[in-house]
Design an enzyme around this catalytic site. Sequence first.
Site, PDB file in Angstrom:
ATOM      1  N   ASP A  87      33.721  22.130  32.438  1.00  0.00           N
ATOM      2  CA  ASP A  87      33.689  20.717  32.850  1.00  0.00           C
ATOM      3  C   ASP A  87      32.646  19.979  31.999  1.00  0.00           C
ATOM      4  O   ASP A  87      31.505  20.441  31.865  1.00  0.00           O
ATOM      5  CB  ASP A  87      33.297  20.687  34.341  1.00  0.00           C
ATOM      6  CG  ASP A  87      33.416  19.309  34.955  1.00  0.00           C
ATOM      7  OD1 ASP A  87      34.259  18.516  34.499  1.00  0.00           O
ATOM      8  OD2 ASP A  87      32.675  19.032  35.929  1.00  0.00           O
ATOM      9  N   GLY A 186      29.313  11.612  41.700  1.00  0.00           N
ATOM     10  CA  GLY A 186      28.248  11.637  42.701  1.00  0.00           C
ATOM     11  C   GLY A 186      28.686  11.132  44.066  1.00  0.00           C
ATOM     12  O   GLY A 186      29.863  10.836  44.300  1.00  0.00           O
ATOM     13  N   ASP A 273      33.745  17.660  43.317  1.00  0.00           N
ATOM     14  CA  ASP A 273      32.533  18.469  43.397  1.00  0.00           C
ATOM     15  C   ASP A 273      31.622  17.983  44.523  1.00  0.00           C
ATOM     16  O   ASP A 273      31.229  18.748  45.405  1.00  0.00           O
ATOM     17  CB  ASP A 273      31.794  18.414  42.043  1.00  0.00           C
ATOM     18  CG  ASP A 273      30.585  19.329  42.020  1.00  0.00           C
ATOM     19  OD1 ASP A 273      30.431  20.142  42.947  1.00  0.00           O
ATOM     20  OD2 ASP A 273      29.781  19.236  41.084  1.00  0.00           O
TER      21      ASP A 273
END
Length: 326
Positions: A87, A186, A273
């Site tokens: 990634d 994020g 993520d």
Amino acid sequence: MATYTKPVTTTEMFKKAYSGGYAIGAFNVNNMEIVQGITEAAREMEAPLILQVSKGARAYANHTYLVKLVEAAIAECPNIPIALHLDHGPDFETCKSCIDGGFSSVMIDASSKPFAENIEITKKVVEYAHDHGVVVEAELGTLAGVEDDVKVAAEDSSYTRPEEVEEFVTKTGCDSLAIAIGTSHGAYKFKPEQCTRNEKGVLVPPPLRFDVLEEVSKRLPGFPIVLHGSSSVPQDFVKMVNENGGKMPDAVGIPEEQLRKAAALSVCKINIDSDLRLAMTGTIRQFMAEHPDKFDPREYLKPARAAIKELVKHKLVDVLGCDHKA
Ligand code: G3H
Ligand code: 13P
Ligand code: ZN
């Protein structure tokens, strides 16, 4: 039924995802419990899977440990194809090290470089990768947010310019393309002032730029598109963090209905993520608060792993639509 014994490339899974109107989940892995939570979910849901490793993950856990964890997962899940992907590869050397070290797919992220330089670096990675049977994801456009040590302010981010994509893909030979249509990395994807509030007082972010996605797809028919920064930041987990000693005010992500819509179009890979991190941290915080006397890591990592598994199942079935497609 096929039996898988090593990491596969994403070529077949993207072809099927494109024509089937669904997307493959690409989940970041950093330790054993995260690998187990994700892969147990995918095995049960019979979903093809991409496990991805960032530069930060390699620095934290070590390349060899991560490759061996993924190999163990493949041995435990022979019924599903699993790709091992780098990634946000920052340079040729990192991509080469992963290609030489057992990965089946790499991303070269030269999206912060000028267009011609992005083409040049990406092409070099593609040539090396293809010579070794590995596929390459590239990126055009800049996402806001934080990835490793790169922090891109919202005002410095920019949507992908559809008029550049044909030249980029033709000149580089890349196998998939990450584009910027309003997602970002994020758990704080938007400032509260960019959002509206719904009837429950929850922040609702501005919609993704589906017009940009559609224009890109028109110019690249059949070509797999990738969305980064696609965590939805589930408010239940934010609440769990905040009610157990954490402080994550105004954390907000991409609404899942928008990701579902993207998956039905040309988006074949969706990166998640932050949601895994939130599930893990929220669950551990709650366990710690409820059991101040416990100190065996297995006791708090077990519910954290189970929370990741449940979350990934939900993503595979309700967001990506890739269950029972292995
Ligand atoms: O795109 C960023 C991913 O969430 C990986 O994050 O660089 O902190 O490992 P990381
Ligand atoms: P999130 O931070 O939204 O989970 O994005 C992850 C990602 O894009 C990894 O490359
Ligand atoms: Zn990303």
